[in-house]
Structure formats: C-alpha cells, structure tokens
Design a protein around this motif. Sequence first.
Motif, PDB file in Angstrom:
ATOM      1  N   MET A   1       0.841  -1.197   0.000  1.00 20.22           N
ATOM      2  CA  MET A   1       0.000   0.000   0.000  1.00 20.22           C
ATOM      3  C   MET A   1       0.876   1.247   0.000  1.00 20.22           C
ATOM      4  SD  MET A   1      -1.414  -0.018   3.947  1.00 20.22           S
ATOM      5  CE  MET A   1      -2.313   1.500   3.749  1.00 20.22           C
ATOM      6  N   PRO A   2       0.391   2.370  -0.568  1.00 21.15           N
ATOM      7  CA  PRO A   2       1.183   3.597  -0.615  1.00 21.15           C
ATOM      8  C   PRO A   2       1.221   4.300   0.735  1.00 21.15           C
ATOM      9  CG  PRO A   2      -0.947   3.943  -1.652  1.00 21.15           C
ATOM     10  CD  PRO A   2      -0.873   2.492  -1.309  1.00 21.15           C
ATOM     11  N   TRP A   3       2.286   5.065   0.950  1.00 20.54           N
ATOM     12  CA  TRP A   3       2.500   5.746   2.220  1.00 20.54           C
ATOM     13  C   TRP A   3       2.897   7.195   1.994  1.00 20.54           C
ATOM     14  CZ3 TRP A   3       1.248   2.880   6.395  1.00 20.54           C
ATOM     15  CH2 TRP A   3       1.261   1.487   6.252  1.00 20.54           C
ATOM     16  N   ILE A   4       2.719   7.992   3.022  1.00 25.86           N
ATOM     17  CA  ILE A   4       3.185   9.372   3.052  1.00 25.86           C
ATOM     18  C   ILE A   4       4.095   9.520   4.262  1.00 25.86           C
ATOM     19  CG2 ILE A   4       2.517  11.790   3.418  1.00 25.86           C
ATOM     20  CD1 ILE A   4      -0.070  11.205   1.982  1.00 25.86           C
ATOM     21  N   GLN A   5       5.209  10.221   4.103  1.00 22.55           N
ATOM     22  CA  GLN A   5       6.061  10.472   5.252  1.00 22.55           C
ATOM     23  C   GLN A   5       6.152  11.965   5.534  1.00 22.55           C
ATOM     24  OE1 GLN A   5       9.960   8.813   4.558  1.00 22.55           O
ATOM     25  NE2 GLN A   5      10.729  10.668   3.569  1.00 22.55           N
ATOM     26  N   LEU A   6       6.155  12.271   6.823  1.00 16.64           N
ATOM     27  CA  LEU A   6       6.308  13.645   7.304  1.00 16.64           C
ATOM     28  C   LEU A   6       7.643  13.731   8.021  1.00 16.64           C
ATOM     29  CD1 LEU A   6       5.180  16.504   8.042  1.00 16.64           C
ATOM     30  CD2 LEU A   6       4.172  15.433  10.062  1.00 16.64           C
ATOM     31  N   LYS A   7       8.505  14.611   7.545  1.00 17.71           N
ATOM     32  CA  LYS A   7       9.855  14.730   8.093  1.00 17.71           C
ATOM     33  C   LYS A   7       9.996  16.078   8.799  1.00 17.71           C
ATOM     34  CE  LYS A   7      13.270  13.261   5.576  1.00 17.71           C
ATOM     35  NZ  LYS A   7      14.351  13.166   4.541  1.00 17.71           N
ATOM     36  N   ILE A   8      10.480  16.047  10.039  1.00 17.16           N
ATOM     37  CA  ILE A   8      10.680  17.253  10.839  1.00 17.16           C
ATOM     38  C   ILE A   8      12.086  17.240  11.400  1.00 17.16           C
ATOM     39  CG2 ILE A   8       9.876  18.621  12.808  1.00 17.16           C
ATOM     40  CD1 ILE A   8       7.188  17.120  12.585  1.00 17.16           C
ATOM     41  N   ASN A   9      12.821  18.314  11.205  1.00 14.92           N
ATOM     42  CA  ASN A   9      14.166  18.411  11.768  1.00 14.92           C
ATOM     43  C   ASN A   9      14.076  18.817  13.232  1.00 14.92           C
ATOM     44  OD1 ASN A   9      16.925  20.309  12.094  1.00 14.92           O
ATOM     45  ND2 ASN A   9      17.158  18.335  11.081  1.00 14.92           N
ATOM     46  N   THR A  10      14.850  18.146  14.069  1.00 18.40           N
ATOM     47  CA  THR A  10      14.801  18.420  15.506  1.00 18.40           C
ATOM     48  C   THR A  10      16.183  18.171  16.094  1.00 18.40           C
ATOM     49  OG1 THR A  10      13.648  17.876  17.570  1.00 18.40           O
ATOM     50  CG2 THR A  10      13.995  16.069  16.016  1.00 18.40           C
ATOM     51  N   THR A  11      16.259  18.059  17.390  1.00 18.00           N
ATOM     52  CA  THR A  11      17.518  17.730  18.063  1.00 18.00           C
ATOM     53  C   THR A  11      17.378  16.391  18.764  1.00 18.00           C
ATOM     54  OG1 THR A  11      16.896  18.772  20.151  1.00 18.00           O
ATOM     55  CG2 THR A  11      17.924  20.184  18.480  1.00 18.00           C
ATOM     56  N   TYR A  60       2.684   7.643   7.449  1.00 14.78           N
ATOM     57  CA  TYR A  60       1.219   7.705   7.480  1.00 14.78           C
ATOM     58  C   TYR A  60       0.636   6.981   6.274  1.00 14.78           C
ATOM     59  CZ  TYR A  60       1.988  11.579  10.754  1.00 14.78           C
ATOM     60  OH  TYR A  60       2.382  12.363  11.817  1.00 14.78           O
ATOM     61  N   ASP A  61      -0.542   6.417   6.479  1.00 15.17           N
ATOM     62  CA  ASP A  61      -1.312   5.863   5.368  1.00 15.17           C
ATOM     63  C   ASP A  61      -1.566   6.972   4.341  1.00 15.17           C
ATOM     64  OD1 ASP A  61      -3.877   5.288   3.880  1.00 15.17           O
ATOM     65  OD2 ASP A  61      -3.671   3.402   4.964  1.00 15.17           O
ATOM     66  N   ALA A  62      -1.483   6.625   3.069  1.00 10.44           N
ATOM     67  CA  ALA A  62      -1.623   7.632   2.014  1.00 10.44           C
ATOM     68  C   ALA A  62      -2.990   8.310   2.005  1.00 10.44           C
ATOM     69  CB  ALA A  62      -1.348   7.008   0.646  1.00 10.44           C
ATOM     70  N   GLU A  63      -3.976   7.685   2.650  1.00 13.77           N
ATOM     71  CA  GLU A  63      -5.319   8.279   2.709  1.00 13.77           C
ATOM     72  C   GLU A  63      -5.430   9.331   3.811  1.00 13.77           C
ATOM     73  OE1 GLU A  63      -7.711   7.561   0.526  1.00 13.77           O
ATOM     74  OE2 GLU A  63      -6.340   6.204  -0.503  1.00 13.77           O
ATOM     75  N   THR A  64      -4.414   9.467   4.633  1.00 16.29           N
ATOM     76  CA  THR A  64      -4.452  10.405   5.755  1.00 16.29           C
ATOM     77  C   THR A  64      -4.523  11.852   5.260  1.00 16.29           C
ATOM     78  OG1 THR A  64      -3.102   8.880   7.065  1.00 16.29           O
ATOM     79  CG2 THR A  64      -3.265  11.150   7.862  1.00 16.29           C
ATOM     80  N   ASP A  65      -5.388  12.655   5.899  1.00 12.87           N
ATOM     81  CA  ASP A  65      -5.466  14.089   5.600  1.00 12.87           C
ATOM     82  C   ASP A  65      -4.313  14.781   6.323  1.00 12.87           C
ATOM     83  OD1 ASP A  65      -5.984  16.797   5.393  1.00 12.87           O
ATOM     84  OD2 ASP A  65      -8.143  16.598   5.691  1.00 12.87           O
ATOM     85  N   ILE A  87       6.650  16.995   3.516  1.00 13.45           N
ATOM     86  CA  ILE A  87       5.747  15.867   3.292  1.00 13.45           C
ATOM     87  C   ILE A  87       6.087  15.246   1.944  1.00 13.45           C
ATOM     88  CG2 ILE A  87       3.348  15.161   2.935  1.00 13.45           C
ATOM     89  CD1 ILE A  87       2.524  17.414   4.836  1.00 13.45           C
ATOM     90  N   GLU A  88       6.283  13.931   1.936  1.00 10.91           N
ATOM     91  CA  GLU A  88       6.661  13.235   0.705  1.00 10.91           C
ATOM     92  C   GLU A  88       5.830  11.973   0.536  1.00 10.91           C
ATOM     93  OE1 GLU A  88      11.409  13.934   0.337  1.00 10.91           O
ATOM     94  OE2 GLU A  88      10.747  12.662   1.993  1.00 10.91           O
ATOM     95  N   GLN A  89       5.520  11.649  -0.704  1.00 13.45           N
ATOM     96  CA  GLN A  89       4.916  10.359  -1.003  1.00 13.45           C
ATOM     97  C   GLN A  89       6.028   9.334  -1.154  1.00 13.45           C
ATOM     98  OE1 GLN A  89       2.403  10.743  -4.447  1.00 13.45           O
ATOM     99  NE2 GLN A  89       0.630  11.291  -3.210  1.00 13.45           N
ATOM    100  N   LEU A  90       5.785   8.149  -0.642  1.00 15.66           N
ATOM    101  CA  LEU A  90       6.776   7.083  -0.755  1.00 15.66           C
ATOM    102  C   LEU A  90       6.364   6.112  -1.842  1.00 15.66           C
ATOM    103  CD1 LEU A  90       7.700   6.137   2.918  1.00 15.66           C
ATOM    104  CD2 LEU A  90       8.917   7.615   1.339  1.00 15.66           C
TER     105      LEU A  90
END
Length: 294
Positions: A1-11, A60-65, A87-90
């Motif tokens: 199934m397709p996925w979405i990833q959310l990337k956040i830079n932190t420490t 996240y599931d690709a259907e996620t808002d 935010i990127e599609q995988l």
Amino acid sequence: MPWIQLKINTTGNDAETLSDALIESGAVSVTFQDTHDNPVFEPLPGETLLWGDTDAIGLYDAETDMTEVVAMLENEPLLGKGFVHKIEQLEDKDWEREWMDNFHPMRFGERLWICPSWRDVPDPTAVNVMLDPGLAFGTGTHPTTAMCLQWLDSLDLTDKTVIDFGCGSGILAIAALKLGAKHVVGIDIDPQAIQASRDNAERNGVSERLSLYLPKDQPENLSADVVVANILAGPLRELAPLIGVLPVAGGRLGLSGILASQAQSVADAYQDKFELDAVAEKEEWCRITGVKKA
C-alpha cells in the motif's frame, strides 16, 4: 500500500517527545535519521542513538489528511504554528521482495554456505543449507548467528548429537545436520519458529533427523554432545542451570546473543561446569564456548 512520510528536523534531546507527538497524530511508525541521511538502525538495548541534528520521520497511510495532521502538530509546544516540515509520497514497494533481492548466499568457516532457497547455490560441492527464514530469526546475517555457524563448522560433528536451544529459523540445527550430526533437537518458545525450522529442514532433506519441541513438550533428561544457544544474555544467565546440564561430560557448549559488555556475567554463570575458551567477538557481539567438565 502507498504511504506518506512527514519529516521534521529536531535535536536529539527533543526527538523522543516529538516521536510521541507524531504517533498521537496518526503515524503508524516513527524513525530517526541524522540530517546527513544515516539511519539509526540497532541501538544497544535500553539505548536510543540520536545525533544532535536529527530528522524525525513519521509514516502515514496515504489516505491520511495531512492538513489535519499538521494542524494537530502545531499544538505541540516544541513545534508551534507554521513549523518547518516536509511531506513526501513514498514509492509503494513489495518490501518482502526487496528483502529477498538483498539476501545472498553467504559462506561461514571452511565448508558451510547459507543459501536463500530462491537463489542458485554458488558451490554445489560445499555444505549448503537452503534457507527461507519466514517469520523466525536467523538468516546468518546477524553477527551472533554468523559466529555460531563458524563455530559449528570448526567442529567434527560426525555422528554427534546436538541441541539447538532457541532454534529460530532452524539455521544452526540444519547446519549441524549438514555438517554430519547424527541427530539434532531444536527447542524454541515460538510456535512460528518451530514451523519455520520444520519447513527449512524439509527443504534441506534432514527433517527425519531433527526433533522440534516447545519447552513444555521437550523430553526429560535431554543431553547431547554439542549444545548451541543463540538467544540473549539475560535468558542465558537465568537458564544456566538448565542449559548447563544439557552437554554430556566432555561435550561442547556454544553461547551467543551476548553483547561484549555482558560477556563476563554470562561466562560467570557457566564457569563452574565448563572449561571456557577465549571469548570471540564480532561487531560488539560475543560468542562464549567451552567444554563440559567431567
């Protein structure tokens, strides 16, 4: 199934808190990566390795808002309104196929090869174990398994009996049989491991010489010429009274699944009954071997 990833830079200090926030926002998993693209794979037990400049990546599931996800995360004090993110599609991959494509035949010691069941054997004249690990641990790629395979290859197992305590995929048990053992008993707490071992034994034509048991079903008064246990340091220490009686007098014992920092405490649990060899070490993992005292 397709996925979405959310990337956040932190420490590194904030990454764990941010991980909790991502999970609460609906992420099915969170991974950490240093900003130079080096993933955090296997920290030591009880330890989370984090760099000072760290990306937290929520899957996240690709259907996620994702608009709703971002709005929820803006309430996190560490982030705030308008926080920087990507935010990127995988690509939708067959991850099982991806793993299979990267599992290649491997040589251990002088005689022994571990070969994926879906690949050609590189040396038909060698001792070849055909392996499909299924859901059980043990492909030979982990240093602990590799050290146990090398140890078994170094022994003369002709007509010997062997016990594989914590048999997983059956890789050590089957290797022992292929190296000449007369009979092997495999023991594991996981029914899936028992099934994987049985399937792999049939694939290698040695199932008639392999007996498999859950601990509650194992015969009383078990003993063998060689005993190998590739589990973890804690169980090896706790089960020393049970494992230590399995080798016959003069029999061989091989223990692994032990970090270098744990080797002495495991050795201490067995030294009364065994003449122990020098500890073998590979990539922070250790193998302890010895001979049962008369």
